[in-house]
Design a protein around this motif. Structure first.
Motif, PDB file in Angstrom:
ATOM      1  N   LEU A 120       0.843  -1.211   0.000  1.00  0.00           N
ATOM      2  CA  LEU A 120       0.000   0.000   0.000  1.00  0.00           C
ATOM      3  C   LEU A 120       0.871   1.250   0.000  1.00  0.00           C
ATOM      4  O   LEU A 120       0.583   2.219  -0.708  1.00  0.00           O
ATOM      5  N   LEU A 121       1.929   1.253   0.800  1.00  0.00           N
ATOM      6  CA  LEU A 121       2.807   2.427   0.835  1.00  0.00           C
ATOM      7  C   LEU A 121       3.442   2.659  -0.535  1.00  0.00           C
ATOM      8  O   LEU A 121       3.586   3.799  -0.969  1.00  0.00           O
ATOM      9  N   GLU A 122       3.808   1.597  -1.217  1.00  0.00           N
ATOM     10  CA  GLU A 122       4.394   1.770  -2.550  1.00  0.00           C
ATOM     11  C   GLU A 122       3.381   2.327  -3.535  1.00  0.00           C
ATOM     12  O   GLU A 122       3.729   3.113  -4.411  1.00  0.00           O
ATOM     13  N   LEU A 123       2.120   1.895  -3.391  1.00  0.00           N
ATOM     14  CA  LEU A 123       1.085   2.383  -4.306  1.00  0.00           C
ATOM     15  C   LEU A 123       0.840   3.881  -4.128  1.00  0.00           C
ATOM     16  O   LEU A 123       0.539   4.572  -5.088  1.00  0.00           O
ATOM     17  N   ILE A 124       0.948   4.387  -2.902  1.00  0.00           N
ATOM     18  CA  ILE A 124       0.651   5.815  -2.711  1.00  0.00           C
ATOM     19  C   ILE A 124       1.886   6.715  -2.836  1.00  0.00           C
ATOM     20  O   ILE A 124       1.747   7.904  -3.071  1.00  0.00           O
ATOM     21  N   THR A 125       3.078   6.141  -2.707  1.00  0.00           N
ATOM     22  CA  THR A 125       4.290   6.978  -2.807  1.00  0.00           C
ATOM     23  C   THR A 125       5.025   6.767  -4.128  1.00  0.00           C
ATOM     24  O   THR A 125       5.777   7.618  -4.565  1.00  0.00           O
ATOM     25  N   GLU A 164      -9.614  15.965  -2.191  1.00  0.00           N
ATOM     26  CA  GLU A 164     -10.268  14.679  -1.901  1.00  0.00           C
ATOM     27  C   GLU A 164      -9.358  13.496  -2.228  1.00  0.00           C
ATOM     28  O   GLU A 164      -9.469  12.422  -1.641  1.00  0.00           O
ATOM     29  N   ASP A 165      -8.446  13.710  -3.172  1.00  0.00           N
ATOM     30  CA  ASP A 165      -7.457  12.664  -3.455  1.00  0.00           C
ATOM     31  C   ASP A 165      -6.517  12.516  -2.269  1.00  0.00           C
ATOM     32  O   ASP A 165      -6.152  11.405  -1.885  1.00  0.00           O
ATOM     33  N   ILE A 166      -6.132  13.651  -1.700  1.00  0.00           N
ATOM     34  CA  ILE A 166      -5.225  13.599  -0.553  1.00  0.00           C
ATOM     35  C   ILE A 166      -5.918  12.932   0.631  1.00  0.00           C
ATOM     36  O   ILE A 166      -5.316  12.113   1.322  1.00  0.00           O
ATOM     37  N   TYR A 167      -7.189  13.203   0.814  1.00  0.00           N
ATOM     38  CA  TYR A 167      -7.951  12.534   1.879  1.00  0.00           C
ATOM     39  C   TYR A 167      -7.876  11.008   1.684  1.00  0.00           C
ATOM     40  O   TYR A 167      -7.579  10.263   2.612  1.00  0.00           O
ATOM     41  N   CYS A 168      -8.133  10.565   0.467  1.00  0.00           N
ATOM     42  CA  CYS A 168      -8.125   9.126   0.161  1.00  0.00           C
ATOM     43  C   CYS A 168      -6.733   8.540   0.409  1.00  0.00           C
ATOM     44  O   CYS A 168      -6.585   7.478   1.028  1.00  0.00           O
ATOM     45  N   LEU A 169      -5.704   9.231  -0.048  1.00  0.00           N
ATOM     46  CA  LEU A 169      -4.321   8.761   0.141  1.00  0.00           C
ATOM     47  C   LEU A 169      -3.964   8.675   1.619  1.00  0.00           C
ATOM     48  O   LEU A 169      -3.309   7.730   2.057  1.00  0.00           O
ATOM     49  N   GLU A 170      -4.413   9.675   2.389  1.00  0.00           N
ATOM     50  CA  GLU A 170      -4.151   9.647   3.841  1.00  0.00           C
ATOM     51  C   GLU A 170      -4.798   8.413   4.473  1.00  0.00           C
ATOM     52  O   GLU A 170      -4.211   7.774   5.342  1.00  0.00           O
ATOM     53  N   GLU A 171      -6.016   8.112   4.037  1.00  0.00           N
ATOM     54  CA  GLU A 171      -6.720   6.954   4.595  1.00  0.00           C
ATOM     55  C   GLU A 171      -6.016   5.646   4.224  1.00  0.00           C
ATOM     56  O   GLU A 171      -5.914   4.733   5.039  1.00  0.00           O
ATOM     57  N   ILE A 172      -5.532   5.567   2.995  1.00  0.00           N
ATOM     58  CA  ILE A 172      -4.777   4.369   2.585  1.00  0.00           C
ATOM     59  C   ILE A 172      -3.486   4.283   3.413  1.00  0.00           C
ATOM     60  O   ILE A 172      -3.100   3.205   3.876  1.00  0.00           O
TER      61      ILE A 172
END
Length: 208
Positions: A120-125, A164-172
């Motif tokens: 998950l961390l790789e997917l968001i970073t 809203e993308d940042i919200y989603c990324l924070e949740e992931i």
């Protein structure tokens, strides 16, 4: 064969390899996360025959032409079933291997949950899980979150633009940190991880 299936190669390829110029919008990354989580949930739910993969990493997540993930290579599980001694095979990239498993030799479903958190961390970073021996993505992300109460500074700039993308990324990111907890009792199971990711997706679909 599995490899004919993998029209898009592995998750490793599209995140960091030859297909790196591939645009990966947030919704696509979320779908890959959900598909991978569902695959692990399915494996873990086999009753007495429950499979614990033990070597979940982006190389072993193959993507078809529509980016639907399939988890491949059950090497470690097969070896463990044949009761080889783990120390001889240290399979898996160390970045994805549950430290509890390394200490105890007990492969549990929560070991796969740990590996999933790293993915998950790789997917968001879109950063590889290990930079070098002095620095790992997991440690870096934890540090940033503790210091800034947010993982935003490390998120892939390509997708971290709208609020809203940042919200989603924070949740992931929060889910990833929970999957990576030192104490296996504190990690969610894959069923809970799927639910949370699916909720995020629904939330996004309602807003779009």
């Amino acid at each position: 064969s599995m490899y004919e299936f993998a029209g898009k190669g592995s998750l490793q390829d599209i995140l960091h390899g030859n297909s790196r110029n591939q645009k990966l919008p947030l919704d696509l990354r979320l779908d890959i996360a959900i598909g991978t989580a569902q695959g692990l949930t399915y494996m873990h739910s086999y009753g007495n025959q429950a499979i614990r993969h033990g070597d979940v990493k982006p190389d072993n997540i193959l993507l078809d032409d529509k980016f639907v993930p399939k988890i491949s290579d059950f090497g470690l599980w097969k070896l463990l079933r044949e009761e080889y001694y783990f120390g001889k095979i240290v399979a898996g990239d160390m970045a994805y291997v549950d430290p509890v498993f390394l200490k105890t030799g007990q492969l549990t479903e929560k070991s796969d949950v740990y590996s999933f958190g790293a993915i998950l961390l790789e997917l968001i970073t879109r950063k590889p899980s290990v930079y070098d021996e002095y620095c790992s993505l997991i440690l870096e992300f934890r540090k940033v979150c503790e210091k800034e109460k947010s993982g935003r500074a490390m998120m892939d700039k390509e997708i971290a633009t709208e609020e809203e993308d940042i919200y989603c990324l924070e949740e992931i990111g929060k889910l990833a940190i929970e999957c990576l907890k030192e104490d296996i009792e504190d990690r969610p199971d894959m069923v809970a991880a799927v639910e949370r990711l699916v909720m995020l997706k629904k939330d996004r679909m309602l807003k779009s």
